[in-house]
Design a protein around this motif. Structure first.
Motif, short mmCIF file in Angstrom:
data_model
loop_
_atom_site.label_atom_id
_atom_site.label_comp_id
_atom_site.label_asym_id
_atom_site.label_seq_id
_atom_site.Cartn_x
_atom_site.Cartn_y
_atom_site.Cartn_z
N THR A 113 0.83 -1.21 0.00
CA THR A 113 0.00 0.00 0.00
C THR A 113 0.86 1.25 0.00
OG1 THR A 113 -1.75 -1.18 1.21
CG2 THR A 113 -1.82 1.23 1.24
N ALA A 114 1.89 1.28 0.83
CA ALA A 114 2.75 2.46 0.92
C ALA A 114 3.42 2.74 -0.42
CB ALA A 114 3.80 2.27 2.01
N TYR A 115 3.92 1.71 -1.07
CA TYR A 115 4.56 1.89 -2.37
C TYR A 115 3.55 2.33 -3.43
CZ TYR A 115 6.63 0.63 -6.87
OH TYR A 115 7.07 0.65 -8.17
N ALA A 116 2.38 1.67 -3.45
CA ALA A 116 1.37 2.01 -4.45
C ALA A 116 0.91 3.45 -4.30
CB ALA A 116 0.18 1.05 -4.32
N VAL A 191 -1.89 -5.79 -2.94
CA VAL A 191 -2.18 -4.39 -3.26
C VAL A 191 -1.28 -3.96 -4.41
CG1 VAL A 191 -2.22 -2.03 -2.39
CG2 VAL A 191 -2.88 -3.92 -0.89
N ARG A 192 -1.88 -3.54 -5.49
CA ARG A 192 -1.14 -3.17 -6.70
C ARG A 192 -1.30 -1.68 -7.00
NH1 ARG A 192 -0.58 -8.04 -9.79
NH2 ARG A 192 -0.38 -9.70 -8.23
N ILE A 193 -0.47 -1.18 -7.88
CA ILE A 193 -0.60 0.21 -8.32
C ILE A 193 -1.96 0.36 -9.00
CG2 ILE A 193 0.31 1.96 -9.90
CD1 ILE A 193 3.07 0.55 -9.55
N ARG A 319 -15.46 -1.07 -9.39
CA ARG A 319 -14.19 -1.61 -9.85
C ARG A 319 -13.22 -1.77 -8.68
NH1 ARG A 319 -12.80 -0.90 -15.28
NH2 ARG A 319 -10.64 -0.61 -14.63
N ILE A 320 -12.25 -2.66 -8.88
CA ILE A 320 -11.20 -2.83 -7.87
C ILE A 320 -9.86 -2.28 -8.36
CG2 ILE A 320 -12.29 -4.84 -6.80
CD1 ILE A 320 -10.21 -6.57 -8.36
N VAL A 321 -9.83 -1.75 -9.58
CA VAL A 321 -8.62 -1.10 -10.11
C VAL A 321 -9.02 0.17 -10.84
CG1 VAL A 321 -7.20 -3.18 -10.34
CG2 VAL A 321 -8.73 -2.52 -12.21
N LYS A 326 -3.49 1.62 -20.09
CA LYS A 326 -2.08 1.55 -20.46
C LYS A 326 -1.17 1.39 -19.23
CE LYS A 326 -2.56 4.16 -24.75
NZ LYS A 326 -2.10 5.33 -25.55
N ILE A 327 -1.79 1.37 -18.05
CA ILE A 327 -1.03 1.23 -16.81
C ILE A 327 -1.45 -0.02 -16.04
CG2 ILE A 327 -0.58 2.29 -14.55
CD1 ILE A 327 -0.95 5.02 -15.94
N ILE A 328 -2.75 -0.27 -16.00
CA ILE A 328 -3.30 -1.38 -15.22
C ILE A 328 -3.50 -2.60 -16.12
CG2 ILE A 328 -5.17 -2.11 -13.70
CD1 ILE A 328 -3.53 0.28 -12.66
#
Length: 427
Positions: A113-116, A191-193, A319-321, A326-328
């Motif tokens: 989470t912190a990185y994302a 947890v992803r970007i 949505r969950i993203v 072009k990113i996800i």
């Protein structure tokens, strides 16, 4: 000269391990009264670790002791150094996420989470509300899981083996939930970007509710074994004192800071991922000792249960993203049936995605304290710099302050009370 005579000529200095002379020299000289000898004839140097079970990892402590009393203490770190921060510079942004799992390996989703959050600031991504609620839910479950490891190992260090077995019983239930949602028990990379990796499977909310309904009784069970135990109380109360002024001066955060009377929590005071929508208390104690840190963490687990229940009750649809093709990475079903989605998937995986040049920071409340990520982009598909500031490193430097004047056996209790993970210290 005979071998026996040669042995007689060897001094204590000759027996030092190469490379740690400075640590020993420092441990025998700082924080002494003016004019006193660097090393008294009544003191001796004692190594604790790096293979000692109560150091909670490969941590070496160089102790100067007078009898059984600690005169000075110097941590010697680096035995678990992995070079993760440098390795991040050779990875695509998405590929850094699994690296963050391995920093504080007891709270991988908090690291994710912190990185994302930092990368999302650079990309100006808007994370869907459902993804934010899922992040909060699993960050709090991760906090409970981390505190269970702390309590079990801390109690075992003091001699209460039964509590260790009970804590790991509940931890196993949480690891099964993590595995069901991510495919991994520990290094989840969930947890992803832009959001989270996968939707929660059917039946998971029911399983989480069942755990949360039962867990408060388990906390009461732990306290029933410990709170009135005279040995436990005598080993914790009045030991490892750290005043509020000392905690601030040494950069301590998290439960050790709040146990010194400082009312600060990133979730409440610098909210992220929608924490401003949740109601919870921040446990604080003015005890300033190992006992206070124990009480604060026990109350924190109860508060995490409250937050998890609020997340489940208020979980929105959607949505969950983020909507950023072009990113996800696209949905796998779309990737298998739509040519455009397949192309996006192929390009993101093989080439990564460029992040606008700039720098961003994020702050989260990890189980061990305040965690900060600093990400610098030079406009390419790989980060120019990723720096992780974990609470463990700063909390460890308070160890000498808490241990001076205490007994050797108290060092074990104090280390357990600050709950260090060496992966977060060495990096």
């Amino acid at each position: 000269m005979s071998p026996i005579e040669q042995l007689d000529e060897i001094t204590a200095e000759d027996m030092l391990i190469p490379g740690v002379e400075d640590v020993v020299r420092e441990s025998t000289s700082h924080h002494r009264p003016e004019g006193s000898d660097p090393v008294s004839e009544s003191t001796m140097i004692l190594n604790m670790g790096p293979q000692h079970p109560s150091t909670h990892g490969v941590l070496r402590l160089v102790l100067e002791i007078d009898g059984e009393t600690i005169v000075s203490l110097a941590p010697d770190i680096g035995y678990l150094h992995t070079g993760i921060e440098k390795t991040c510079e050779a990875k695509f942004y998405n590929q850094v996420t699994p690296m963050t799992d391995r920093i504080d390996y007891l709270c991988p989703m908090t690291n994710n989470t912190a990185y994302a959050l930092a990368v999302e600031k650079l990309l100006e991504l808007e994370v869907p509300e459902r993804a934010q609620y899922i992040r909060v839910l699993f960050n709090e479950l991760t906090r409970i899981q981390s505190h269970l490891v702390w309590l079990g190992t801390h109690a075992m260090d003091i001699g209460a083996l039964t509590v260790f077995l009970y804590c790991f019983r509940e931890r196993e239930a949480l690891l099964r939930i993590f595995e069901a949602v991510s495919g991994q028990r520990m290094m989840t990379s969930y947890v992803r970007i832009g959001g989270v990796a996968l939707e929660m499977p059917s039946g998971m909310i029911k399983d989480i509710r069942a755990f949360l309904a039962d867990f408060p009784s388990k906390i009461a069970e732990y306290e029933g074994l410990l709170n009135n135990n005279p040995i436990w109380k005598s080993r914790l109360q009045g030991v490892g004192k750290l005043t509020a002024e000392q905690a601030i001066a040494l950069g301590v955060s998290g439960p050790p800071m709040r146990a010194s009377g400082i009312d600060f929590d990133v979730r409440r005071d610098m909210p992220y991922s929608g924490y401003e929508k949740f109601k919870f208390n921040v446990p604080v104690s003015n005890g300033c000792d190992v006992w206070a840190r124990y009480l604060v963490r026990m109350d924190e687990m109860r508060e995490s249960v409250k937050i998890c229940l609020q997340a489940l009750d208020g979980m929105p649809e959607g949505r969950i993203v983020a909507d950023a093709p072009k990113i996800i990475l696209p949905d796998r079903e779309q990737m298998k049936t739509q040519m455009e989605s397949l192309i996006h998937h192929f390009k993101i995986v093989t080439e990564g995605f460029a992040v606008p040049a700039g720098e961003a920071t994020s702050s989260v409340e990890a189980p061990h304290g305040m965690m900060n990520y600093y990400v610098v982009s030079d406009g390419t598909t790989k980060p120019y710099r990723v720096h992780m500031r974990n609470a463990d490193f700063a909390n460890l430097q308070a160890l000498e302050t808490m241990c001076k004047g205490q007994l050797i056996a108290d060092v074990v209790a104090v280390i357990g009370s600050i709950d260090v993970v060496l992966g977060a210290i060495d990096r």
